[in-house]
Enzyme design. Sequence first.
Site, mmCIF file in Angstrom:
data_model
loop_
_atom_site.group_PDB
_atom_site.id
_atom_site.type_symbol
_atom_site.label_atom_id
_atom_site.label_comp_id
_atom_site.label_asym_id
_atom_site.label_seq_id
_atom_site.Cartn_x
_atom_site.Cartn_y
_atom_site.Cartn_z
ATOM 1 N N GLU A 91 -41.097 -26.228 50.272
ATOM 2 C CA GLU A 91 -40.797 -27.115 51.391
ATOM 3 C C GLU A 91 -41.810 -28.239 51.524
ATOM 4 O O GLU A 91 -42.976 -28.078 51.201
ATOM 5 C CB GLU A 91 -40.889 -26.331 52.702
ATOM 6 N N CYS A 111 -46.365 -33.428 54.518
ATOM 7 C CA CYS A 111 -47.036 -32.125 54.457
ATOM 8 C C CYS A 111 -46.535 -31.392 53.214
ATOM 9 O O CYS A 111 -45.352 -31.078 53.119
ATOM 10 C CB CYS A 111 -46.701 -31.352 55.729
ATOM 11 N N CYS A 118 -46.991 -17.050 49.215
ATOM 12 C CA CYS A 118 -48.429 -17.060 49.470
ATOM 13 C C CYS A 118 -48.936 -15.637 49.361
ATOM 14 O O CYS A 118 -48.255 -14.691 49.746
ATOM 15 C CB CYS A 118 -48.705 -17.617 50.870
ATOM 16 N N CYS A 122 -51.211 -13.868 55.964
ATOM 17 C CA CYS A 122 -51.555 -13.992 57.386
ATOM 18 C C CYS A 122 -50.389 -13.390 58.173
ATOM 19 O O CYS A 122 -49.225 -13.693 57.904
ATOM 20 C CB CYS A 122 -51.764 -15.457 57.775
ATOM 21 N N CYS A 125 -47.548 -15.626 59.796
ATOM 22 C CA CYS A 125 -47.020 -16.759 59.031
ATOM 23 C C CYS A 125 -45.807 -16.336 58.190
ATOM 24 O O CYS A 125 -45.785 -15.241 57.630
ATOM 25 C CB CYS A 125 -48.133 -17.291 58.124
ATOM 26 N N ASN A 312 -45.938 -21.024 66.812
ATOM 27 C CA ASN A 312 -44.526 -21.332 66.622
ATOM 28 C C ASN A 312 -43.836 -20.041 66.178
ATOM 29 O O ASN A 312 -44.054 -19.597 65.053
ATOM 30 C CB ASN A 312 -44.465 -22.397 65.516
ATOM 31 N N CYS A 355 -44.855 -23.347 58.494
ATOM 32 C CA CYS A 355 -44.942 -22.966 57.081
ATOM 33 C C CYS A 355 -43.963 -21.902 56.635
ATOM 34 O O CYS A 355 -43.953 -20.809 57.156
ATOM 35 C CB CYS A 355 -46.309 -22.375 56.796
HETATM 36 N N1 SAH Z 1 -52.913 -21.663 53.561
HETATM 37 C C1 SAH Z 1 -53.417 -22.807 54.240
HETATM 38 C C2 SAH Z 1 -52.415 -23.927 54.456
HETATM 39 C C3 SAH Z 1 -51.028 -23.592 54.884
HETATM 40 S S1 SAH Z 1 -50.709 -23.147 56.523
HETATM 41 C C4 SAH Z 1 -54.055 -22.415 55.544
HETATM 42 O O1 SAH Z 1 -53.982 -21.238 55.908
HETATM 43 O O2 SAH Z 1 -54.660 -23.260 56.192
HETATM 44 C C5 SAH Z 1 -51.004 -24.538 57.541
HETATM 45 C C6 SAH Z 1 -51.359 -24.110 58.969
HETATM 46 O O3 SAH Z 1 -50.208 -23.605 59.699
HETATM 47 C C7 SAH Z 1 -52.385 -22.990 58.999
HETATM 48 O O4 SAH Z 1 -53.346 -23.267 59.977
HETATM 49 C C8 SAH Z 1 -51.537 -21.797 59.376
HETATM 50 O O5 SAH Z 1 -52.323 -20.779 59.911
HETATM 51 C C9 SAH Z 1 -50.561 -22.421 60.353
HETATM 52 N N2 SAH Z 1 -49.370 -21.613 60.649
HETATM 53 C C10 SAH Z 1 -48.725 -20.723 59.868
HETATM 54 N N3 SAH Z 1 -47.680 -20.181 60.517
HETATM 55 C C11 SAH Z 1 -47.645 -20.739 61.743
HETATM 56 C C12 SAH Z 1 -46.811 -20.578 62.885
HETATM 57 N N4 SAH Z 1 -45.787 -19.758 62.866
HETATM 58 N N5 SAH Z 1 -47.085 -21.327 63.984
HETATM 59 C C13 SAH Z 1 -48.116 -22.199 63.998
HETATM 60 N N6 SAH Z 1 -48.942 -22.393 62.952
HETATM 61 C C14 SAH Z 1 -48.719 -21.658 61.834
#
Ligand code: SAH
Length: 374
Positions: A91, A111, A118, A122, A125, A312, A355
């Site tokens: 994406e 972006c 991944c 996390c 995510c 989100n 993401c």
């Molecule tokens: N792996 C990298 C970059 C990708 S995620 C990182 O962790 O920074 C980009 C950002 O979106 C990160 O800060 C991640 O924690 C956040 N993110 C992921 N899922 C999300 C969600 N559901 N709501 C808000 N932010 C989210």
Amino acid sequence: MKPDLKSLTHDEITRLLIKQGHPTYRATQVVQWAYERAAESFDAMSNLSLPLRQWLASEFDLWTVKALRDQRSTDTTEKLLWQLRDGQLVETVLIPATPGLTSCADRHTVCVSTQVGCAYGCKFCASGLNGFRRNLTAGEIVDQVLAVVRMGRTTGIRVGDAPPVPDPEFRVQNIVVMGMGEPLANYDHLMKALKIINAPWGLNIGSRKITVSTCGLPEQIKQLANEPMQIRLAVSLHGTNDTVRDQIMPVNLKHPVRELMHACEYYAKTKGRMMTFEYILIEGVNDDLNLADQLTAMARRLHAKVNLIPYNPVEGLHWRRPSLDRCHAFAARVKSRGVAATLRIEKGGDIAAACGQLRLQTMRDKPPVTPAVP
Ligand code: SAH
């Protein structure tokens, strides 16, 4: 699969063509077609001889992404789903900044994703929910931006309710590496892609307009600090101590907060630049005002900015965003201690722009795939 041309630098293309007996200016022409003109095919490179075009086409793929689905949110964020040559999906989110409320965006942020899936998992995510598939090549990272440029010039990008209008001058001004995947876990391809994106012969986007976000890999943060390129760093902190961070980010079990902060200190000292701490606000997990104070102390020590993002929600996950009042109170507390903080009311929430969500949705629904771009 053939190698992709956009994984190569101008120098590499020059060396390759010299080996084939071509003068150096041929490489310049190829590069101009590939980047400046975002050519659709090798065949379109009309000032190259037919045998050279045929040779290039037999050795390389020019494009690595094909648009599958595009979704527009009510706030004009545009989410694009690409199919890669091996059928994998990634994406890209396009975030136009609109001056006032006119239909014409004057700045565009793209972006980009760096991996399919991944490996860091996390807990909040969507990107890691189906595991890790593979790293993207440098060309696949570059193509996400270039395909948006091509789309802007040829079919136009929809902004608001206005129909898309092709803009031959369309440009992308900012890159945020915050899509699917952990960029610093695909370090070499990422750096090569950023060099191409930054190069005057490439996409010519200034290094200060490029931000890389990481879940916190200390070794790679230090490596990045030693790179000559002045890109910006964002660290996804989301928790100020191990108790909180262990709960939501498995990477913290391997690299605890202390180790991460050492790497950030090294980065700040070496680069002399401000970094950003990203902090998603998740109800009952990290939205306590005491934690705002810890965050403030860390940001002050590192002279970092803070980006607060209300969570989100992701379908199938139980995490929730705090009330807006709570988010504002948390932000006010951080700001009251003199830290530059912004509360980002997430753009694109209604189009699964967090993401990995669009890919996940598509994999779950398996909808009939219709090309969004001719
Ligand atoms: N792996 C990298 C970059 C990708 S995620 C990182 O962790 O920074 C980009 C950002 O979106 C990160 O800060 C991640 O924690 C956040 N993110 C992921 N899922 C999300 C969600 N559901 N709501 C808000 N932010 C989210």
